[in-house]
Design an enzyme around this catalytic site. Structure first.
Site, mmCIF file in Angstrom:
data_model
loop_
_atom_site.group_PDB
_atom_site.id
_atom_site.type_symbol
_atom_site.label_atom_id
_atom_site.label_comp_id
_atom_site.label_asym_id
_atom_site.label_seq_id
_atom_site.Cartn_x
_atom_site.Cartn_y
_atom_site.Cartn_z
ATOM 1 N N LYS A 54 6.083 24.169 -16.470
ATOM 2 C CA LYS A 54 7.149 23.487 -15.737
ATOM 3 C C LYS A 54 7.386 24.227 -14.420
ATOM 4 C CE LYS A 54 11.145 21.301 -17.893
ATOM 5 N NZ LYS A 54 12.415 21.611 -18.556
HETATM 6 C C1 E4P Z 1 14.521 18.973 -18.625
HETATM 7 O O1 E4P Z 1 13.404 19.225 -19.028
HETATM 8 C C2 E4P Z 1 15.674 19.884 -18.680
HETATM 9 O O2 E4P Z 1 15.408 20.882 -19.628
HETATM 10 C C3 E4P Z 1 16.952 19.222 -19.143
HETATM 11 O O3 E4P Z 1 16.764 17.886 -19.503
HETATM 12 C C4 E4P Z 1 18.133 19.534 -18.337
HETATM 13 O O4 E4P Z 1 19.260 18.893 -18.884
HETATM 14 P P1 E4P Z 1 20.759 19.252 -18.448
HETATM 15 O O5 E4P Z 1 21.012 18.671 -17.113
HETATM 16 O O6 E4P Z 1 21.619 18.619 -19.505
HETATM 17 O O7 E4P Z 1 20.836 20.760 -18.424
#
Ligand code: E4P
Length: 214
Positions: free
Chosen positions: A83
């Site tokens: 990522k």
């Molecule tokens: C995506 O891969 C992120 O880990 C995640 O969906 C972030 O979510 P949040 O905005 O609830 O922290």
């Protein structure tokens, strides 16, 4: 739509995996910190539970270091994807990693333009954050719809992971728009299972069954 769980909590991953609906896992540095674990140990454990893509987020901020970190993370298990946060350095790193067959999940996507560039740079996945856009008074699902439309026009191989899902309506919107994947927190997945009329119906059937025994 494939369903990923958005957590680094091993018990939650094991539980949802047992439901037979889990296709993959996404983590991020905040989720890792919440579990008081380290990224490498955590994603290794996850790879022993789930047979599907697992996102491990790099924390380097320049392309060369991202590539180095990405190569190292991808060696933990063949299902690991790297990522990277959307930025020019991440696009450069994606270009290199993709050419080596290492899958990149471009994260922190908030516009169709970002998604388009991430896909063209070679990202295997893009992660548009729906909830965080809602948080600032914009409509996250509209951004999702725009990304789906752009990707359909050009038949990209890049898969759309609807991320930052905060409630069951977000999950429904992702599926209705035709997103490839939604990454969903444990509490939202549980809410998606439940319905008050289902609970009421179960109660009624059990009560009637008891009555019929008398
Ligand atoms: C995506 O891969 C992120 O880990 C995640 O969906 C972030 O979510 P949040 O905005 O609830 O922290």
């Amino acid at each position: 739509m494939k369903i990923f769980i958005d957590t680094a909590n091993i018990d939650m991953i094991k539980e949802v995996n047992s439901w037979g609906i889990l296709d993959g896992v996404t983590t991020n540095p905040s989720l890792i910190a919440k579990e008081k674990t380290d990224l490498r140990t955590c994603v290794k454990k996850i790879s022993e539970i789930v047979d599907g893509p697992i996102s491990a987020e790099a924390i380097s901020m320049d392309a060369e270091a991202m590539v180095k970190e990405g190569r190292s993370l991808s060696k933990i298990h063949p299902n690991i994807n790297v990522k990277l946060p959307m930025c020019i350095e991440a696009m450069k790193a994606t270009n290199v990693l993709a050419s080596e067959g290492i899958a990149v999940n471009m994260t922190l996507i908030f516009s169709p333009q970002q998604a388009l560039l991430a896909a063209k740079a070679g990202a295997r996945y893009v992660s548009p954050f729906v909830g965080r856009l809602d948080d600032i008074g914009q409509v996250g699902s509209e951004m999702l719809a725009q990304i789906v439309a752009v990707f359909r026009n050009y038949d990209f191989d890049t898969e759309i992971i609807a991320a930052s899902i905060r409630h069951p309506v977000h999950a429904f919107e992702a599926a209705a728009l035709g997103c490839d994947i939604a990454t969903i927190p444990y509490d939202v997945l549980k809410k998606m299972v439940a319905h008050p009329k289902t609970d009421e119906g179960i109660k009624l059937f059990l009560a009637d069954h008891e009555k019929s025994k008398k």
